[in-house]
Design a protein around this motif. Structure first.
Motif, PDB file in Angstrom:
ATOM      1  N   GLN A  29      24.351 -48.627  -0.115  1.00  0.00           N
ATOM      2  CA  GLN A  29      25.109 -47.742  -1.011  1.00  0.00           C
ATOM      3  C   GLN A  29      26.356 -47.255  -0.285  1.00  0.00           C
ATOM      4  O   GLN A  29      26.276 -46.778   0.848  1.00  0.00           O
ATOM      5  CB  GLN A  29      24.239 -46.545  -1.431  1.00  0.00           C
ATOM      6  CG  GLN A  29      24.915 -45.648  -2.465  1.00  0.00           C
ATOM      7  CD  GLN A  29      24.080 -44.424  -2.814  1.00  0.00           C
ATOM      8  OE1 GLN A  29      22.869 -44.536  -3.008  1.00  0.00           O
ATOM      9  NE2 GLN A  29      24.714 -43.267  -2.883  1.00  0.00           N
ATOM     10  N   PHE A  39      26.737 -47.915   3.314  1.00  0.00           N
ATOM     11  CA  PHE A  39      25.632 -47.501   4.178  1.00  0.00           C
ATOM     12  C   PHE A  39      24.407 -48.376   3.923  1.00  0.00           C
ATOM     13  O   PHE A  39      24.221 -48.865   2.807  1.00  0.00           O
ATOM     14  CB  PHE A  39      25.227 -46.049   3.888  1.00  0.00           C
ATOM     15  CG  PHE A  39      26.213 -45.018   4.349  1.00  0.00           C
ATOM     16  CD1 PHE A  39      26.087 -44.433   5.601  1.00  0.00           C
ATOM     17  CD2 PHE A  39      27.270 -44.625   3.528  1.00  0.00           C
ATOM     18  CE1 PHE A  39      26.991 -43.468   6.022  1.00  0.00           C
ATOM     19  CE2 PHE A  39      28.184 -43.673   3.943  1.00  0.00           C
ATOM     20  CZ  PHE A  39      28.044 -43.085   5.196  1.00  0.00           C
ATOM     21  N   PHE A  40      23.579 -48.539   4.947  1.00  0.00           N
ATOM     22  CA  PHE A  40      22.234 -49.067   4.722  1.00  0.00           C
ATOM     23  C   PHE A  40      21.473 -47.949   4.023  1.00  0.00           C
ATOM     24  O   PHE A  40      21.619 -46.784   4.385  1.00  0.00           O
ATOM     25  CB  PHE A  40      21.529 -49.380   6.043  1.00  0.00           C
ATOM     26  CG  PHE A  40      22.112 -50.555   6.776  1.00  0.00           C
ATOM     27  CD1 PHE A  40      21.505 -51.803   6.698  1.00  0.00           C
ATOM     28  CD2 PHE A  40      23.264 -50.418   7.556  1.00  0.00           C
ATOM     29  CE1 PHE A  40      22.031 -52.898   7.383  1.00  0.00           C
ATOM     30  CE2 PHE A  40      23.797 -51.503   8.241  1.00  0.00           C
ATOM     31  CZ  PHE A  40      23.175 -52.744   8.153  1.00  0.00           C
ATOM     32  N   LYS A  41      20.674 -48.297   3.022  1.00  0.00           N
ATOM     33  CA  LYS A  41      19.966 -47.253   2.291  1.00  0.00           C
ATOM     34  C   LYS A  41      18.467 -47.386   2.537  1.00  0.00           C
ATOM     35  O   LYS A  41      17.899 -48.465   2.352  1.00  0.00           O
ATOM     36  CB  LYS A  41      20.272 -47.400   0.800  1.00  0.00           C
ATOM     37  CG  LYS A  41      19.793 -46.257  -0.061  1.00  0.00           C
ATOM     38  CD  LYS A  41      20.265 -46.482  -1.484  1.00  0.00           C
ATOM     39  CE  LYS A  41      19.666 -45.489  -2.440  1.00  0.00           C
ATOM     40  NZ  LYS A  41      20.052 -45.816  -3.827  1.00  0.00           N
ATOM     41  N   VAL A  42      17.848 -46.303   2.976  1.00  0.00           N
ATOM     42  CA  VAL A  42      16.402 -46.310   3.244  1.00  0.00           C
ATOM     43  C   VAL A  42      15.755 -45.123   2.537  1.00  0.00           C
ATOM     44  O   VAL A  42      16.449 -44.190   2.138  1.00  0.00           O
ATOM     45  CB  VAL A  42      16.109 -46.225   4.772  1.00  0.00           C
ATOM     46  CG1 VAL A  42      16.656 -47.440   5.500  1.00  0.00           C
ATOM     47  CG2 VAL A  42      16.683 -44.943   5.368  1.00  0.00           C
ATOM     48  N   PRO A  43      14.426 -45.153   2.388  1.00  0.00           N
ATOM     49  CA  PRO A  43      13.754 -44.003   1.776  1.00  0.00           C
ATOM     50  C   PRO A  43      14.090 -42.725   2.543  1.00  0.00           C
ATOM     51  O   PRO A  43      14.355 -42.766   3.747  1.00  0.00           O
ATOM     52  CB  PRO A  43      12.266 -44.334   1.919  1.00  0.00           C
ATOM     53  CG  PRO A  43      12.215 -45.813   2.043  1.00  0.00           C
ATOM     54  CD  PRO A  43      13.479 -46.225   2.726  1.00  0.00           C
ATOM     55  N   LYS A  44      14.084 -41.626   1.869  1.00  0.00           N
ATOM     56  CA  LYS A  44      14.543 -40.368   2.449  1.00  0.00           C
ATOM     57  C   LYS A  44      13.873 -40.032   3.780  1.00  0.00           C
ATOM     58  O   LYS A  44      12.663 -40.074   3.918  1.00  0.00           O
ATOM     59  CB  LYS A  44      14.306 -39.216   1.477  1.00  0.00           C
ATOM     60  CG  LYS A  44      15.018 -37.944   1.926  1.00  0.00           C
ATOM     61  CD  LYS A  44      15.197 -36.974   0.784  1.00  0.00           C
ATOM     62  CE  LYS A  44      16.124 -35.852   1.149  1.00  0.00           C
ATOM     63  NZ  LYS A  44      17.531 -36.294   1.240  1.00  0.00           N
ATOM     64  N   VAL A  45      14.717 -39.735   4.775  1.00  0.00           N
ATOM     65  CA  VAL A  45      14.219 -39.265   6.055  1.00  0.00           C
ATOM     66  C   VAL A  45      14.378 -37.759   6.043  1.00  0.00           C
ATOM     67  O   VAL A  45      15.466 -37.241   5.860  1.00  0.00           O
ATOM     68  CB  VAL A  45      15.066 -39.831   7.214  1.00  0.00           C
ATOM     69  CG1 VAL A  45      14.479 -39.409   8.537  1.00  0.00           C
ATOM     70  CG2 VAL A  45      15.163 -41.338   7.115  1.00  0.00           C
ATOM     71  N   VAL A  46      13.271 -37.051   6.198  1.00  0.00           N
ATOM     72  CA  VAL A  46      13.363 -35.591   6.168  1.00  0.00           C
ATOM     73  C   VAL A  46      13.936 -35.123   7.489  1.00  0.00           C
ATOM     74  O   VAL A  46      13.497 -35.538   8.555  1.00  0.00           O
ATOM     75  CB  VAL A  46      11.981 -34.957   5.942  1.00  0.00           C
ATOM     76  CG1 VAL A  46      12.121 -33.453   5.794  1.00  0.00           C
ATOM     77  CG2 VAL A  46      11.321 -35.561   4.728  1.00  0.00           C
TER      78      VAL A  46
END
Ligand SMILES: [Zn+2]
Lengths: 474, 98
Positions: B84, B87-94
């Motif tokens: 996106q 950016f590389f898009k990954v599941p949310k990192v808290v």
């Protein structure tokens, strides 16, 4: 109770390329434009160590009196986090490049030497983007991933938050002198974690420690450490126990907040990095680097006090950064007057930098130009007031000291006739004050000096004016 | 048996690996075979022998600090399952602790 603090400082090396690949390391470039198969962790890509990284490490080793290992090796530190492409970080574990160094800091009670346990080479991670653009997701930029870091681990010999920030400041000054890191805490090219514990004063046993991360300014380092020490003492005084953990400093809430730790997260399963060969450093290599070392802050400061007869305070200010000390010495080459030059550089020049928020290298007032102004001042062609006026003029618009002096008619008048006229005129214009002065109100001298200076448009030499004025008021 | 089921499961978790109960049996057998062999090697006296840090005999494979061209952004992102805005898009990192 007393606190025991150890600091882990990461400095990002200002090499042109990353630690193990030839991607550039520019800060703030468009995301994901500085990557290659090596730093993206593509299968089969092989790391090759950047020699400059080793040169920089040796520099720091020499400057901290560390033992430089003849043989050091790289290890893999294994953990999963999205900003780490390979699933492991290349680092050094049981055979780091540097050990047993020290750094001298200034405390209220004089100089104190803080031991450096080890310094090792490792690579940086990418950067996560948590902005609102990413809903239930995180964006990753790997421009920084693989940039070379040195991790500097201190002995737990720091006692207070003040000592911690003094240590950090000294380290920053040193790496900037060595020109191996720009020392920017805000942009993260220098990062500091603290291991903090408390114990009964004088006790030999260490208390349970808490690691505090995310302190990105001197102020935050001090605040976070003070907060954590107070928190631990309170827990113990209330009969509680300190739980070993990692916490993040939250500058908005002014408190440390425990990180949610997974039970296995500290299990890094280090093993030797099979893709890299051992790093071997011989005396020749060290000697080559030793030749390139600049004069270090401590030596330079001592030279300034000893040879130039500057005060401890002046020498400290002038050697605080290499560029400032260089600027001072270049100006001195022309002015030849250490005290006067020290006054101007630590006064006017620092004020200008602060006001304009600029770097020394950006100033229009170069050491050559300042040197010329100071020479005009010494030879009585300028008085102090007009010297500062020309300084400000050049700072804003450039040009040459002598040119401005001529154009604006600022050259100091040493012509006694002219002086006498100014003084007589002022006395004639203020007969009452003249009478009061004669009847003992001597503090009016300042009033007359002001008037005369005004009349001369700042050109009068204050000493000569005083002499003539007092003569006439007798 | 040098390595227990629990230990294998812990290592698998750290390495983000998943496998079935049946495979755990098989893995356990294979791993223990290897480790039993290593146990055998341990009988050799290595008291005065330096640790082998690298199978390469050389040291110092180094390169100059010279910039070479990187991948284009498009190329860098080609293999990413999701991207996106570059950016590389990954599941949310808290962000822990915030
Ligand atoms: Zn790369």
């Amino acid at each position: 109770m007393e606190a025991v603090i150890g600091l882990e400082v990461h400095i990002q090396l200002s090499t042109k390329t990353k630690a193990f690949c030839s991607c550039k390391t520019t800060y703030g470039n468009e995301e994901n434009t500085q990557t290659c198969p090596v730093c993206l962790g593509m299968p089969g890509a092989l790391p090759v160590l950047n020699k400059e990284v080793v040169d920089f490490a040796i520099k720091l080793g020499l400057a901290t009196n560390s033992k430089i290992a003849e043989k050091s090796i790289f290890s893999r530190k294994n953990y999963f986090y999205p900003d780490l492409t390979k699933g492991y970080q290349i680092s050094q574990y049981d055979k780091p490049i540097l050990e047993n160094g020290k750094l001298e800091i200034e405390t209220e009670n004089g100089l104190k030497s803080i031991g450096i346990t080890r310094i090792h080479i490792e690579e940086d991670t990418g950067k996560s983007n948590h902005s609102e653009n990413f809903v239930n997701s995180t964006g990753l930029d790997f421009n920084r991933c693989g940039t070379a870091l040195l991790e500097i681990v201190s002995e737990p010999e720091i006692k207070t938050s003040k000592e911690a920030s003094a240590y950090l400041a000294k380290l920053r000054q040193l790496v900037r002198y060595l020109e191996i890191c720009d020392g920017n805490l805000e942009e993260g090219s220098m990062r500091c974690d603290a291991n903090i514990s408390v114990r009964e004063t004088g006790s030999k046993k260490f208390g349970t420690r808490v690691e505090v991360k995310n302190m990105n300014s001197y102020k935050n380092v001090e605040k976070a450490i003070d907060y954590e020490i107070a928190r631990q003492i309170k827990v113990l005084e209330n009969g509680g126990k300190i739980i070993q953990m990692t916490a993040l400093w939250n500058a908005d809430k002014n408190q440390t907040i425990p990180m949610r730790t997974k039970e296995d997260s500290q299990d890094y399963r280090y093993f030797p990095e099979p893709d890299l060969v051992p790093l071997l450093i011989d005396e020749n290599w060290i000697d080559e680097i030793r030749k390139t070392l600049p004069e270090l802050p401590k030596t330079r400061k001592e030279r300034f006090t000893r040879e130039l007869c500057l005060s401890d305070y002046e020498a400290n200010v002038l050697t605080s950064a290499k560029e400032l000390a260089d600027y001072f010495e270049k100006t001195l080459e022309i002015s030849k007057d250490p005290k006067l030059t020290a006054n101007f550089v630590s006064g006017e020049v620092l004020r200008l930098l602060k006001e304009t928020k600029s770097e020394l290298s950006e100033l229009k007032i170069t050491p050559e130009k300042l040197g010329k102004i100071l020479t005009l001042l010494q030879t009585n062609k300028l008085n102090l007031q007009n010297a500062k006026k020309i300084f400000d003029e050049i700072a804003q618009n450039g040009s040459e000291p002598e040119k401005i002096m001529r154009e604006k008619g600022l050259e100091q008048s040493l012509d006694t006739n002219e002086l006498e006229t100014w003084v007589s005129e002022v006395l004639a214009e203020n007969p009452n004050e003249a009478l009061r002065f004669k009847s003992g109100e001597t503090k009016l001298q300042a009033f007359f000096m002001g008037k005369i200076m005004q009349k001369s448009r700042g050109k009068a030499n204050a000493q000569l004016v005083t002499k003539v004025l007092l003569e006439k008021l007798k | 048996m040098p390595v227990s089921h629990a230990e294998i499961l812990k290592i698998a978790k750290l390495a983000k690996l998943e496998f079935s109960e049946k495979n755990l049996e098989k893995l356990s057998k294979d791993l223990n075979n290897i480790l039993n062999y290593v146990e055998l090697l341990k009988e050799i006296d290595t008291e005065n022998i330096e640790t082998l840090d690298s199978i390469h005999e050389t040291g110092n494979v180094l390169r100059k600090d010279e910039i070479l061209s990187s991948l284009s952004k498009e190329n860098a992102l080609t293999n990413a399952p999701e991207t996106q805005n570059g950016f590389f898009k990954v599941p949310k990192v808290v962000q822990e602790g915030n």
